[in-house]
Design a protein around this motif. Structure first.
Motif, PDB file in Angstrom:
ATOM      1  N   LEU A  39      29.499  40.244  47.881  1.00 33.98           N
ATOM      2  CA  LEU A  39      30.762  39.725  48.412  1.00 33.98           C
ATOM      3  C   LEU A  39      31.669  39.251  47.279  1.00 33.98           C
ATOM      4  CD1 LEU A  39      32.620  38.834  50.697  1.00 33.98           C
ATOM      5  CD2 LEU A  39      31.292  36.706  50.848  1.00 33.98           C
ATOM      6  N   LEU A  40      31.089  38.564  46.299  1.00 35.74           N
ATOM      7  CA  LEU A  40      31.878  38.098  45.157  1.00 35.74           C
ATOM      8  C   LEU A  40      32.462  39.276  44.385  1.00 35.74           C
ATOM      9  CD1 LEU A  40      29.626  35.225  43.750  1.00 35.74           C
ATOM     10  CD2 LEU A  40      31.742  34.981  45.048  1.00 35.74           C
ATOM     11  N   GLU A  41      31.662  40.309  44.187  1.00 33.79           N
ATOM     12  CA  GLU A  41      32.140  41.477  43.439  1.00 33.79           C
ATOM     13  C   GLU A  41      33.295  42.153  44.168  1.00 33.79           C
ATOM     14  OE1 GLU A  41      30.593  45.859  41.912  1.00 33.79           O
ATOM     15  OE2 GLU A  41      29.119  44.293  42.370  1.00 33.79           O
ATOM     16  N   SER A  42      33.164  42.329  45.479  1.00 32.09           N
ATOM     17  CA  SER A  42      34.229  42.975  46.251  1.00 32.09           C
ATOM     18  C   SER A  42      35.485  42.120  46.285  1.00 32.09           C
ATOM     19  CB  SER A  42      33.744  43.244  47.681  1.00 32.09           C
ATOM     20  OG  SER A  42      32.706  44.205  47.683  1.00 32.09           O
ATOM     21  N   THR A  43      35.300  40.804  46.329  1.00 36.26           N
ATOM     22  CA  THR A  43      36.446  39.895  46.321  1.00 36.26           C
ATOM     23  C   THR A  43      37.186  39.980  44.993  1.00 36.26           C
ATOM     24  OG1 THR A  43      35.296  38.389  47.844  1.00 36.26           O
ATOM     25  CG2 THR A  43      37.148  37.485  46.597  1.00 36.26           C
ATOM     26  N   ALA A  44      36.432  39.975  43.897  1.00 37.22           N
ATOM     27  CA  ALA A  44      37.052  40.091  42.575  1.00 37.22           C
ATOM     28  C   ALA A  44      37.730  41.445  42.405  1.00 37.22           C
ATOM     29  CB  ALA A  44      35.998  39.887  41.486  1.00 37.22           C
ATOM     30  N   ARG A  45      37.121  42.485  42.915  1.00 38.45           N
ATOM     31  CA  ARG A  45      37.701  43.824  42.798  1.00 38.45           C
ATOM     32  C   ARG A  45      39.022  43.914  43.561  1.00 38.45           C
ATOM     33  NH1 ARG A  45      35.514  48.185  40.786  1.00 38.45           N
ATOM     34  NH2 ARG A  45      33.430  47.217  40.807  1.00 38.45           N
ATOM     35  N   HIS A  46      39.056  43.303  44.745  1.00 34.87           N
ATOM     36  CA  HIS A  46      40.298  43.304  45.511  1.00 34.87           C
ATOM     37  C   HIS A  46      41.389  42.550  44.753  1.00 34.87           C
ATOM     38  CE1 HIS A  46      43.035  43.146  48.924  1.00 34.87           C
ATOM     39  NE2 HIS A  46      43.206  41.872  48.648  1.00 34.87           N
ATOM     40  N   ALA A  47      41.052  41.395  44.188  1.00 37.22           N
ATOM     41  CA  ALA A  47      42.043  40.628  43.432  1.00 37.22           C
ATOM     42  C   ALA A  47      42.549  41.438  42.243  1.00 37.22           C
ATOM     43  CB  ALA A  47      41.444  39.304  42.973  1.00 37.22           C
ATOM     44  N   GLN A  48      41.634  42.148  41.578  1.00 37.17           N
ATOM     45  CA  GLN A  48      42.042  42.968  40.435  1.00 37.17           C
ATOM     46  C   GLN A  48      42.965  44.109  40.841  1.00 37.17           C
ATOM     47  OE1 GLN A  48      39.249  44.436  37.592  1.00 37.17           O
ATOM     48  NE2 GLN A  48      38.301  42.451  37.230  1.00 37.17           N
ATOM     49  N   SER A  49      42.877  44.549  42.083  1.00 37.44           N
ATOM     50  CA  SER A  49      43.762  45.630  42.529  1.00 37.44           C
ATOM     51  C   SER A  49      45.216  45.184  42.552  1.00 37.44           C
ATOM     52  CB  SER A  49      43.344  46.117  43.917  1.00 37.44           C
ATOM     53  OG  SER A  49      43.671  45.167  44.926  1.00 37.44           O
ATOM     54  N   LYS A  50      45.441  43.873  42.477  1.00 33.33           N
ATOM     55  CA  LYS A  50      46.795  43.322  42.465  1.00 33.33           C
ATOM     56  C   LYS A  50      47.220  42.857  41.067  1.00 33.33           C
ATOM     57  CE  LYS A  50      46.788  43.788  46.942  1.00 33.33           C
ATOM     58  NZ  LYS A  50      47.602  44.844  47.594  1.00 33.33           N
ATOM     59  N   LEU A  51      46.411  43.180  40.076  1.00 33.99           N
ATOM     60  CA  LEU A  51      46.759  42.782  38.708  1.00 33.99           C
ATOM     61  C   LEU A  51      48.136  43.316  38.323  1.00 33.99           C
ATOM     62  CD1 LEU A  51      43.561  43.333  36.526  1.00 33.99           C
ATOM     63  CD2 LEU A  51      44.887  41.222  36.652  1.00 33.99           C
ATOM     64  N   PRO A  52      48.941  42.500  37.635  1.00 38.75           N
ATOM     65  CA  PRO A  52      50.217  43.017  37.131  1.00 38.75           C
ATOM     66  C   PRO A  52      49.975  43.994  35.994  1.00 38.75           C
ATOM     67  CG  PRO A  52      49.828  40.819  36.272  1.00 38.75           C
ATOM     68  CD  PRO A  52      48.731  41.080  37.268  1.00 38.75           C
ATOM     69  N   MET A  53      50.915  44.882  35.796  1.00 35.74           N
ATOM     70  CA  MET A  53      50.817  45.848  34.715  1.00 35.74           C
ATOM     71  C   MET A  53      51.820  45.496  33.631  1.00 35.74           C
ATOM     72  SD  MET A  53      48.435  47.901  35.680  1.00 35.74           S
ATOM     73  CE  MET A  53      48.619  49.355  34.650  1.00 35.74           C
ATOM     74  N   PRO A  54      51.381  45.468  32.377  1.00 29.00           N
ATOM     75  CA  PRO A  54      52.334  45.218  31.287  1.00 29.00           C
ATOM     76  C   PRO A  54      53.249  46.413  31.094  1.00 29.00           C
ATOM     77  CG  PRO A  54      50.180  45.776  30.398  1.00 29.00           C
ATOM     78  CD  PRO A  54      50.008  45.690  31.888  1.00 29.00           C
ATOM     79  N   GLU A  55      54.313  46.194  30.339  1.00 32.46           N
ATOM     80  CA  GLU A  55      55.238  47.272  29.988  1.00 32.46           C
ATOM     81  C   GLU A  55      55.402  47.293  28.473  1.00 32.46           C
ATOM     82  OE1 GLU A  55      58.788  47.993  32.757  1.00 32.46           O
ATOM     83  OE2 GLU A  55      58.427  45.834  32.931  1.00 32.46           O
ATOM     84  N   ASN A  56      55.471  48.476  27.924  1.00 34.14           N
ATOM     85  CA  ASN A  56      55.736  48.630  26.501  1.00 34.14           C
ATOM     86  C   ASN A  56      57.148  49.199  26.346  1.00 34.14           C
ATOM     87  OD1 ASN A  56      55.786  49.038  23.766  1.00 34.14           O
ATOM     88  ND2 ASN A  56      53.890  50.225  23.679  1.00 34.14           N
ATOM     89  N   THR A  57      58.110  48.282  26.223  1.00 32.12           N
ATOM     90  CA  THR A  57      59.509  48.704  26.152  1.00 32.12           C
ATOM     91  C   THR A  57      59.989  48.871  24.719  1.00 32.12           C
ATOM     92  OG1 THR A  57      60.404  46.442  26.094  1.00 32.12           O
ATOM     93  CG2 THR A  57      59.945  47.401  28.267  1.00 32.12           C
ATOM     94  N   GLY A  58      59.141  48.465  23.756  1.00 31.46           N
ATOM     95  CA  GLY A  58      59.551  48.496  22.354  1.00 31.46           C
ATOM     96  C   GLY A  58      59.872  47.115  21.817  1.00 31.46           C
ATOM     97  N   ASP A  59      60.087  46.144  22.705  1.00 33.80           N
ATOM     98  CA  ASP A  59      60.306  44.752  22.301  1.00 33.80           C
ATOM     99  C   ASP A  59      59.011  43.998  22.607  1.00 33.80           C
ATOM    100  OD1 ASP A  59      61.008  42.096  21.928  1.00 33.80           O
ATOM    101  OD2 ASP A  59      62.922  42.247  23.018  1.00 33.80           O
ATOM    102  N   TRP A  60      58.079  44.006  21.641  1.00 40.69           N
ATOM    103  CA  TRP A  60      56.732  43.532  21.939  1.00 40.69           C
ATOM    104  C   TRP A  60      56.686  42.056  22.284  1.00 40.69           C
ATOM    105  CZ3 TRP A  60      54.376  39.770  18.980  1.00 40.69           C
ATOM    106  CH2 TRP A  60      54.882  39.551  17.690  1.00 40.69           C
ATOM    107  N   ARG A  61      57.536  41.242  21.679  1.00 42.97           N
ATOM    108  CA  ARG A  61      57.541  39.806  22.013  1.00 42.97           C
ATOM    109  C   ARG A  61      57.948  39.600  23.475  1.00 42.97           C
ATOM    110  NH1 ARG A  61      57.607  35.560  18.227  1.00 42.97           N
ATOM    111  NH2 ARG A  61      57.101  36.259  16.124  1.00 42.97           N
ATOM    112  N   ALA A  62      59.005  40.259  23.879  1.00 43.58           N
ATOM    113  CA  ALA A  62      59.456  40.134  25.264  1.00 43.58           C
ATOM    114  C   ALA A  62      58.426  40.727  26.224  1.00 43.58           C
ATOM    115  CB  ALA A  62      60.808  40.825  25.438  1.00 43.58           C
ATOM    116  N   ASP A  63      57.797  41.838  25.830  1.00 38.66           N
ATOM    117  CA  ASP A  63      56.800  42.474  26.688  1.00 38.66           C
ATOM    118  C   ASP A  63      55.596  41.554  26.898  1.00 38.66           C
ATOM    119  OD1 ASP A  63      58.377  44.725  26.874  1.00 38.66           O
ATOM    120  OD2 ASP A  63      57.333  45.793  25.262  1.00 38.66           O
ATOM    121  N   LEU A  64      55.106  40.946  25.813  1.00 38.69           N
ATOM    122  CA  LEU A  64      53.946  40.059  25.932  1.00 38.69           C
ATOM    123  C   LEU A  64      54.285  38.787  26.700  1.00 38.69           C
ATOM    124  CD1 LEU A  64      52.249  40.397  22.418  1.00 38.69           C
ATOM    125  CD2 LEU A  64      51.580  41.474  24.585  1.00 38.69           C
TER     126      LEU A  64
END
Length: 240
Positions: A70-95
């Motif tokens: 149950l814990l594994e499935s719960t963590a997996r579901h939460a990870q499915s909503k993880l935000p995705m970073p962007e690499n726009t070329g401005d690494w400070r702003a991206d991070l």
């Protein structure tokens, strides 16, 4: 939900079996996330989840053979909503943007990191790997090799998780005032009456949590940039 049966009409999925409600796995996971948010990890048991849903523990075990599952499935579901970073070329702003998005994710799924940290149940989902790949590309744009990028990206993620856990997260069921804020206030109060003995602490005064987070993050970004430049010029880096 409906499905065709033998080409002769539509059969609805039953909602009860032998007079008892049938609980779908996603409903159980949602309940587990609610328990994590309101009561914390220790309260997330099979029995508590069953009580929360008003069903027997057998209904939970039907889909999840153990608390670990149950814990594994719960963590997996939460990870499915993880935000995705962007690499726009401005690494400070991206991070910085990814930091803020991850803080928001941790706010939305409180205690989910405790599943790995305290229970040793780790999930490496496809979405987490995708986010990491983009994160490594950002570190590469600063000037790190893939191997070094992996190390510094890991430290970056640890900083986000640690900062949220110890400075920003409201303890579940606990005092809403952060422990470290209280320590800062109390220490400043203690030296205010004897500032001659502790002149630097008295002069420093108190620092808000937001100011502390921003100062620490700027320090982290400056260190990443300096270390990359130092390695490029064979100079002694601040961090290796």
């Amino acid at each position: 939900m409906t499905r065709q049966v033998g080409g002769r009409g539509v059969r609805r999925r039953p909602t009860e079996r032998s007079g008892r409600p049938i609980i779908e796995p996603h409903v159980i996971i949602d309940a587990a996330l609610d328990i994590l948010s309101t009561k914390g990890l220790k309260a997330l048991t099979m029995a508590e989840t069953a009580r929360y849903l008003g069903v027997s523990s057998r209904a939970i075990y039907h889909h999840f053979p153990s608390r670990e599952a149950l814990l594994e499935s719960t963590a997996r579901h939460a990870q499915s909503k993880l935000p995705m970073p962007e690499n726009t070329g401005d690494w400070r702003a991206d991070l910085r943007r990814y930091r803020d998005d991850t803080f928001a994710w941790l706010d939305a799924y409180p205690s989910v990191l405790d599943i790995g940290l305290l229970e040793g149940v780790y999930v490496v989902s496809e979405r987490m790997l995708q986010a990491q790949e983009i994160g490594l590309s950002i570190m590469g744009s600063i000037g790190y090799s893939p191997e070094r990028a992996y190390l510094v990206y890991s430290e970056y993620v640890k900083w986000i998780a640690g900062t949220h856990m110890y400075l920003l997260r409201t303890p579940t069921g606990g005092d809403t005032q952060d422990l470290f804020d209280r320590v800062v206030v109390e220490s400043h109060s203690a030296v205010s009456s004897s500032s001659n003995n502790y002149p630097l602490t008295a002069a420093a005064g108190t620092l808000s949590t937001n100011d502390a987070v921003e100062a620490g993050f700027d320090w982290l970004l400056d260190s990443l940039e300096h270390a990359a430049a130092a390695r490029a010029h064979n100079a002694p880096p601040i961090i290796s």
